[in-house]
Design a protein around this motif. Structure first.
Motif, short mmCIF file in Angstrom:
data_model
loop_
_atom_site.label_atom_id
_atom_site.label_comp_id
_atom_site.label_asym_id
_atom_site.label_seq_id
_atom_site.Cartn_x
_atom_site.Cartn_y
_atom_site.Cartn_z
N SER A 15 0.94 -1.19 0.07
CA SER A 15 -0.03 0.06 -0.01
C SER A 15 0.77 1.19 -0.02
CB SER A 15 -0.89 0.04 1.26
OG SER A 15 -1.83 1.32 1.60
N GLU A 20 -3.91 1.71 5.70
CA GLU A 20 -5.02 1.45 4.57
C GLU A 20 -4.53 1.08 3.59
OE1 GLU A 20 -6.10 5.54 4.18
OE2 GLU A 20 -5.32 5.31 1.90
N THR A 22 -4.13 1.76 -0.39
CA THR A 22 -4.17 2.54 -1.26
C THR A 22 -3.05 2.16 -2.20
OG1 THR A 22 -5.16 4.20 -0.29
CG2 THR A 22 -3.86 4.98 -1.95
N ARG A 23 -3.42 1.56 -3.73
CA ARG A 23 -2.18 1.31 -4.47
C ARG A 23 -2.41 1.86 -5.64
NH1 ARG A 23 -3.17 -4.43 -5.14
NH2 ARG A 23 -2.52 -4.76 -2.97
N LEU A 24 -1.72 2.91 -6.05
CA LEU A 24 -2.15 3.78 -7.45
C LEU A 24 -1.23 3.28 -8.23
CD1 LEU A 24 -2.48 7.23 -6.09
CD2 LEU A 24 -4.23 5.45 -5.96
N THR A 78 -5.82 0.12 -7.09
CA THR A 78 -7.10 0.13 -6.20
C THR A 78 -7.47 1.50 -5.98
OG1 THR A 78 -5.89 0.65 -4.20
CG2 THR A 78 -6.22 -1.59 -4.62
N ARG A 80 -8.42 4.80 -3.36
CA ARG A 80 -7.83 5.55 -2.17
C ARG A 80 -8.57 4.55 -1.01
NH1 ARG A 80 -4.23 9.22 -3.45
NH2 ARG A 80 -4.66 10.29 -5.56
N ASN A 81 -7.90 4.18 -0.09
CA ASN A 81 -8.79 3.54 1.10
C ASN A 81 -9.57 2.46 0.62
OD1 ASN A 81 -8.91 2.89 3.74
ND2 ASN A 81 -10.59 4.52 4.05
N ALA A 82 -9.12 1.37 -0.09
CA ALA A 82 -9.77 0.49 -0.96
C ALA A 82 -10.04 -0.75 -0.03
CB ALA A 82 -9.14 0.12 -2.09
N ARG A 121 -4.86 7.83 -10.30
CA ARG A 121 -3.72 8.76 -10.38
C ARG A 121 -3.56 9.55 -11.76
NH1 ARG A 121 2.87 7.04 -10.27
NH2 ARG A 121 3.44 8.95 -10.62
N HIS A 373 -15.08 -0.70 -2.82
CA HIS A 373 -14.45 0.69 -2.79
C HIS A 373 -14.39 1.37 -1.72
CE1 HIS A 373 -14.56 2.05 -7.62
NE2 HIS A 373 -13.92 0.79 -7.17
#
Ligand SMILES: [Zn+2]
Length: 401
Positions: A15, A20, A22-24, A78, A80-82, A121, A373
């Motif tokens: 992440s 949390e 969040t994987r951009l 993902t 954000r905060n997925a 992103r 989400h």
């Protein structure tokens, strides 16, 4: 807990934001997740490569090098905060299904882990699946993120070669099918107590921005009959949108955002802007709903003596899942002792882009309360296992052809 669920948990560690998920796209967390997925692909006997858009591709090769290919997979980026299942489940389940095949098939099986489905992103989306399908627009390489980094620069930093984007496409005619497992992101399967469902189509969508223009005035001095209240008119329009959306089972229509100006308790609103989002599995159904919404809104505008303008901000055609693949999935689902339930997808998916290359199909997995989400995303291990068995059955069934 079995391997599949353990892997989905392990991916949580990759992440960009501690505490949390969040994987951009093309972030350090994406790189870590891609490496992890590559390891699992190798364990399942696949040869691994990455294409120009950073898509991880594992191949279980057929005996004959010139054999056609069946594509499986989903995305590992993902929001954000997925939650941990959206996208990731489709990749991990595909690897698991390949692992259970126990050897080569008469076609290559490629598992694709796309990196840009959510479009968080960069102001582009489905870059990986579009490139694989041969519809990637190279102009998207100039898109920049919030830090001013271009997609092209980010790809190079990721170790990919954006100049090769055009070469990421599969040869048309060589790809037999694309199959994607995904959480439903809706409440239908749960309500009907079904672990999995067969997707019929990915809904087309239209988004409108509506402006209603009346006359601002004193809330105390202007008599009701002489008002041109933009918000009162908009309120009736919102009700009309809801009524049209409710008229057919597979149609949905939403007003998600509204702003009224000047926005004071003692002033009649003169200007209102709101959005309309309409989705349906058939383009004809969506277009008919949109004209009905427009017709009703102009009637309402006339009665309120307000001006109405609508602009379209987004338009995506519906994508049909191939009937013969739906049939294969239905047979495999029934063989697992589950009633084959068919349903449309209200959300977009990589399969949408892959439909430009080859026949596509999707298998939905029940998720708790239809939540996605969101870190509260939850699935049952038994449901994920059912999806893996269905996928493996379909693959071996194709072998018999
Ligand atoms: Zn997804």
């Amino acid at each position: 807990m079995g391997r599949l669920m353990r892997r989905l948990d392990a991916l949580m560690q990759d992440s960009d934001v501690p505490g949390e998920l969040t994987r951009l796209y093309l972030s350090p967390a994406h790189a870590a997740a891609a490496a992890r997925v590559e390891g699992w692909m190798r364990e399942a006997g696949m040869k691994v490569r990455r294409d120009a858009l950073g898509t991880v591709i594992g191949r279980l090769a057929a005996v004959r090098a010139d054999a056609p290919v069946v594509l499986l997979g989903s995305h590992i980026d993902t929001v954000r905060n997925a939650g941990r299942y959206d996208g990731n489940l489709g990749v991990v389940a595909a690897i698991e299904a390949v692992d259970r095949l126990g050897g080569a098939l008469p076609f290559h099986v490629d598992v694709l882990a796309f990196g840009d489905e959510e479009g968080v992103r960069f102001p582009v989306t489905l870059s990986g699946s579009r490139a694989a399908a041969g519809t990637f627009d190279p102009a998207a390489l100039d898109a920049v993120d919030d830090d001013g980094i271009s997609l092209s620069t980010a790809l190079a930093a990721f170790g990919a070669d954006p100049a090769q984007a055009a070469c990421a496409a599969y040869e048309r005619g060589r790809a037999l099918a694309f199959l994607e497992v995904h959480i439903e992101q809706g409440p239908v399967l749960e309500a009907e107590r079904l672990p999995v469902g067969i997707v019929t189509a990915i809904n087309g969508a239209t988004r409108l921005l509506v402006s209603v223009s009346g006359q601002a005035g004193h809330a105390g001095t202007v008599p009701m009959g002489l008002r041109r209240d933009a918000l009162a008119a908009a309120a009736e329009m919102i009700v009309a949108v809801r009524e049209v959306g409710s008229a057919q089972e597979e149609l949905v229509a939403t007003v998600g955002r509204i702003a009224a100006r000047p926005g004071a308790a003692n002033v009649i609103p003169g200007e209102v802007e709101f959005t309309i989002d309409v989705r349906a599995p058939q383009d004809g159904m969506r277009h008919a709903a949109l004209s009905e919404i427009r017709r009703r809104m102009s009637g309402i505008a006339e009665r309120h003596h307000v001006a109405l303008t609508t602009g379209r901000s987004h338009e995506a055609a519906a994508v049909q899942c191939a009937p013969w693949l739906q049939e294969r999935l239905a047979e495999a689902v029934a063989a697992e002792g589950v009633v084959p339930r068919r349903l449309a997808s209200g959300a977009g998916h990589d399969a949408m882009a892959m439909a430009a290359l080859c026949p596509v199909a999707m298998l939905f997995v029940r998720c708790r309360d239809g939540v996605s989400h969101n870190p509260a995303e939850t699935i049952l291990e038994a449901d994920a296992d059912t999806a893996v068995r269905v996928l493996a059955r379909v693959l071996t069934g194709l072998q018999a052809e």
